[in-house]
Design a protein around this motif. Structure first.
Motif, mmCIF file in Angstrom:
data_model
loop_
_atom_site.group_PDB
_atom_site.id
_atom_site.type_symbol
_atom_site.label_atom_id
_atom_site.label_comp_id
_atom_site.label_asym_id
_atom_site.label_seq_id
_atom_site.Cartn_x
_atom_site.Cartn_y
_atom_site.Cartn_z
ATOM 1 N N GLU A 1 0.884 -1.180 0.004
ATOM 2 C CA GLU A 1 -0.083 -0.030 0.150
ATOM 3 C C GLU A 1 0.824 1.381 0.094
ATOM 4 O OE1 GLU A 1 -3.035 0.813 -0.579
ATOM 5 O OE2 GLU A 1 -4.107 -0.884 -0.172
ATOM 6 N N GLN A 2 0.203 2.405 -0.313
ATOM 7 C CA GLN A 2 0.846 3.669 -0.558
ATOM 8 C C GLN A 2 1.496 4.126 0.875
ATOM 9 O OE1 GLN A 2 -0.860 6.697 -3.051
ATOM 10 N NE2 GLN A 2 -2.163 5.186 -3.837
ATOM 11 N N TYR A 3 0.990 3.841 2.146
ATOM 12 C CA TYR A 3 1.357 4.192 3.258
ATOM 13 C C TYR A 3 2.824 3.607 3.808
ATOM 14 C CZ TYR A 3 -0.836 -0.062 4.961
ATOM 15 O OH TYR A 3 -1.020 -1.571 4.811
ATOM 16 N N THR B 1 -8.923 -1.993 9.125
ATOM 17 C CA THR B 1 -9.378 -0.759 7.953
ATOM 18 C C THR B 1 -7.754 -0.432 7.457
ATOM 19 O OG1 THR B 1 -9.231 0.917 9.524
ATOM 20 C CG2 THR B 1 -11.360 -0.214 9.241
ATOM 21 N N ILE B 2 -7.968 0.026 6.413
ATOM 22 C CA ILE B 2 -6.726 0.743 5.745
ATOM 23 C C ILE B 2 -5.873 1.737 6.552
ATOM 24 C CG2 ILE B 2 -7.707 2.626 4.442
ATOM 25 C CD1 ILE B 2 -5.428 1.634 2.214
ATOM 26 N N GLN B 3 -6.817 2.747 7.368
ATOM 27 C CA GLN B 3 -6.279 3.414 8.462
ATOM 28 C C GLN B 3 -5.550 2.829 9.459
ATOM 29 O OE1 GLN B 3 -9.460 3.610 7.513
ATOM 30 N NE2 GLN B 3 -9.352 5.355 5.984
ATOM 31 N N ALA C 1 -2.242 1.381 8.466
ATOM 32 C CA ALA C 1 -1.300 2.467 8.199
ATOM 33 C C ALA C 1 -0.931 2.920 9.814
ATOM 34 C CB ALA C 1 -1.696 3.762 7.665
ATOM 35 N N ASP C 2 -1.708 2.956 10.648
ATOM 36 C CA ASP C 2 -1.357 3.341 12.182
ATOM 37 C C ASP C 2 -0.599 2.169 12.792
ATOM 38 O OD1 ASP C 2 -1.633 5.220 14.201
ATOM 39 O OD2 ASP C 2 -2.520 3.531 15.180
ATOM 40 N N TYR C 3 -0.763 0.834 12.529
ATOM 41 C CA TYR C 3 -0.124 -0.347 12.673
ATOM 42 C C TYR C 3 1.435 -0.028 12.060
ATOM 43 C CZ TYR C 3 1.516 -5.063 13.263
ATOM 44 O OH TYR C 3 2.134 -6.243 13.685
ATOM 45 N N PHE C 4 1.585 0.020 10.940
ATOM 46 C CA PHE C 4 2.834 0.218 10.270
ATOM 47 C C PHE C 4 3.649 1.416 10.951
ATOM 48 C CE2 PHE C 4 5.175 2.693 7.027
ATOM 49 C CZ PHE C 4 6.424 2.020 6.845
ATOM 50 N N ARG C 5 3.158 2.536 11.116
ATOM 51 C CA ARG C 5 3.760 3.535 11.855
ATOM 52 C C ARG C 5 4.292 3.298 13.247
ATOM 53 N NH1 ARG C 5 1.726 8.294 14.801
ATOM 54 N NH2 ARG C 5 -0.546 7.402 14.561
ATOM 55 N N ARG C 6 3.307 2.732 14.130
ATOM 56 C CA ARG C 6 3.615 2.417 15.385
ATOM 57 C C ARG C 6 4.931 1.264 15.403
ATOM 58 N NH1 ARG C 6 0.404 4.469 19.244
ATOM 59 N NH2 ARG C 6 -1.291 5.701 18.604
ATOM 60 N N TRP D 1 -2.217 8.444 6.417
ATOM 61 C CA TRP D 1 -2.890 7.145 5.899
ATOM 62 C C TRP D 1 -3.991 6.827 7.055
ATOM 63 C CZ3 TRP D 1 -4.519 4.567 1.381
ATOM 64 C CH2 TRP D 1 -3.933 5.236 0.213
ATOM 65 N N ALA D 2 -3.169 6.958 8.365
ATOM 66 C CA ALA D 2 -3.824 6.426 9.404
ATOM 67 C C ALA D 2 -4.728 7.781 10.023
ATOM 68 C CB ALA D 2 -2.857 6.358 10.566
ATOM 69 N N GLU D 3 -4.665 8.913 9.347
ATOM 70 C CA GLU D 3 -5.576 10.239 9.706
ATOM 71 C C GLU D 3 -5.147 10.828 10.868
ATOM 72 O OE1 GLU D 3 -9.483 8.872 9.087
ATOM 73 O OE2 GLU D 3 -9.380 8.697 7.017
ATOM 74 N N ASP D 4 -3.808 10.930 11.513
ATOM 75 C CA ASP D 4 -3.357 11.403 12.554
ATOM 76 C C ASP D 4 -3.494 12.782 12.566
ATOM 77 O OD1 ASP D 4 -1.292 11.506 14.691
ATOM 78 O OD2 ASP D 4 -0.405 12.826 13.344
ATOM 79 N N ALA D 5 -4.136 13.277 13.422
ATOM 80 C CA ALA D 5 -4.727 14.919 13.578
ATOM 81 C C ALA D 5 -3.402 15.963 13.291
ATOM 82 C CB ALA D 5 -5.295 15.129 14.695
ATOM 83 N N GLU D 6 -2.457 15.758 13.718
ATOM 84 C CA GLU D 6 -1.316 16.643 13.538
ATOM 85 C C GLU D 6 -0.702 16.605 12.150
ATOM 86 O OE1 GLU D 6 2.559 17.051 16.281
ATOM 87 O OE2 GLU D 6 2.967 15.826 15.074
#
Length: 319
Positions: A68-70, A133-135, A138-143, A162-167
């Motif tokens: 995926e693109q994330y 979900t795809i979000q 992406a959050d799993y990948f980041r963490r 992709w994880a829709e992180d607010a910052e």
């Protein structure tokens, strides 16, 4: 347990059954370790509700595993290194997320996945997570990767979007507003120093970050030096101090004739070469870079001109 499969018609490297057994043992150990505790996704603070994810280990055909693109940008040097020094015993297992369409998104191991394809394998052992979900992927990948030295801020920033992180979404919105993109090209209006934007936002707030990006877009849209982390940090300090006093138009009118490279070189001279990305947000370095901007802004203004900017050390901002 199914084992790592290789298409022998397409590759010449021979893999012994003993090596494959080592791969299987590694996969089983990894799965057992992860299954010892339930897997939970990020908490509500990140905007994605906590949820237990089902997981199991399986041997999957590589043709069904997608990227995926994330994910981080693929580093072909890393892939080449894996291929050259390939050792099945050290391969480990890929981590993938099962999709409703029957495909699997790789969350951890895209370089190993690419290497396996180059080596002619057609299947690999994977830890399969289901119900994401795809979000959440992406959050799993980041963490999973943000504390690894090999993963750069650009990679985690992309995953955060992709994880829709607010910052990250706030930063991206401001970048889009003023025509910036993020990447590693080092071209004008292309910001590599995403970490500097994050620190400006966290230390000085949204308005200061917006003024920083707005003044660059208005004053130096064709320059890449101004996008260095050191210079961004200095601009953040500048607008923290003068954001209520100046407009972007006033800044542009006085600063457009000053070359960012010359100002950067002056900052290096004043700091005796100590200004660099790792020191950019040190208070003294940041203050010095800001002082260079102030000197450039005040150039050719009379000493008693009401338009001159005054700069003093801020003792209340001690770190």
């Amino acid at each position: 347990m199914q084992q790592l499969h290789r298409n022998t018609a397409e590759a010449s490297v021979q893999v012994s059954m003993e090596e494959l057994a080592k791969v299987e043992a590694t996969a089983v150990a990894a799965a057992a370790e992860q299954e010892a505790q339930p897997t939970f996704l990020s908490d509500a603070r990140e905007g994605i509700p906590a949820k237990e994810v089902e997981q199991h280990i399986a041997c999957l055909p590589l043709e069904r595993i997608v990227t995926e693109q994330y994910q981080r940008i693929l580093n072909m040097k890393n892939v080449a290194g894996i291929v050259k020094n390939f050792d099945p015993a050290k391969l480990g297992v890929l981590v993938v997320s099962y999709r409703a369409d029957g495909t699997y998104a790789v969350l951890d191991g895209q370089h190993r996945l690419t290497a396996l394809r180059q080596l002619g394998y057609d299947a690999a052992n994977c830890i399969v997570l289901e119900g994401m979900t795809i979000q959440q992927e992406a959050d799993y990948f980041r963490r999973q990767n943000e504390n690894k030295q090999s993963l750069r801020i650009n990679d985690t920033f992309n995953a955060s979007l992709w994880a829709e992180d607010a910052e990250s979404l706030r930063i991206k919105a401001l970048m889009d507003k003023y025509g910036f993109r993020h990447g590693k090209s080092g071209q004008p209006m292309c910001i590599c120093a995403i970490g500097a934007l994050q620190r400006i936002l966290r230390r000085f707030g949204d308005r200061t970050l917006e003024l920083t990006l707005a003044c660059i877009a208005a004053t130096w849209p064709h320059d890449s030096t101004i996008l260095r982390g050191e210079m961004l940090a200095g601009l953040g300090e500048f607008w923290r101090r003068y954001g209520e006093q100046l407009t972007v138009a006033q800044f542009e009118a006085r600063m457009r004739k000053h070359l960012p490279l010359e100002m950067y070189q002056e900052a290096r001279r004043r700091t005796q070469g100590k200004i660099m990305p790792s020191t950019a947000f040190n208070k003294t370095i940041r203050f010095t870079m800001c002082a260079v901007y102030v000197s450039a802004y005040n150039k050719q203004l009379r000493t008693n001109s009401p338009n001159r900017l005054e700069l003093e050390w801020d003792h209340e901002d001690e770190e």
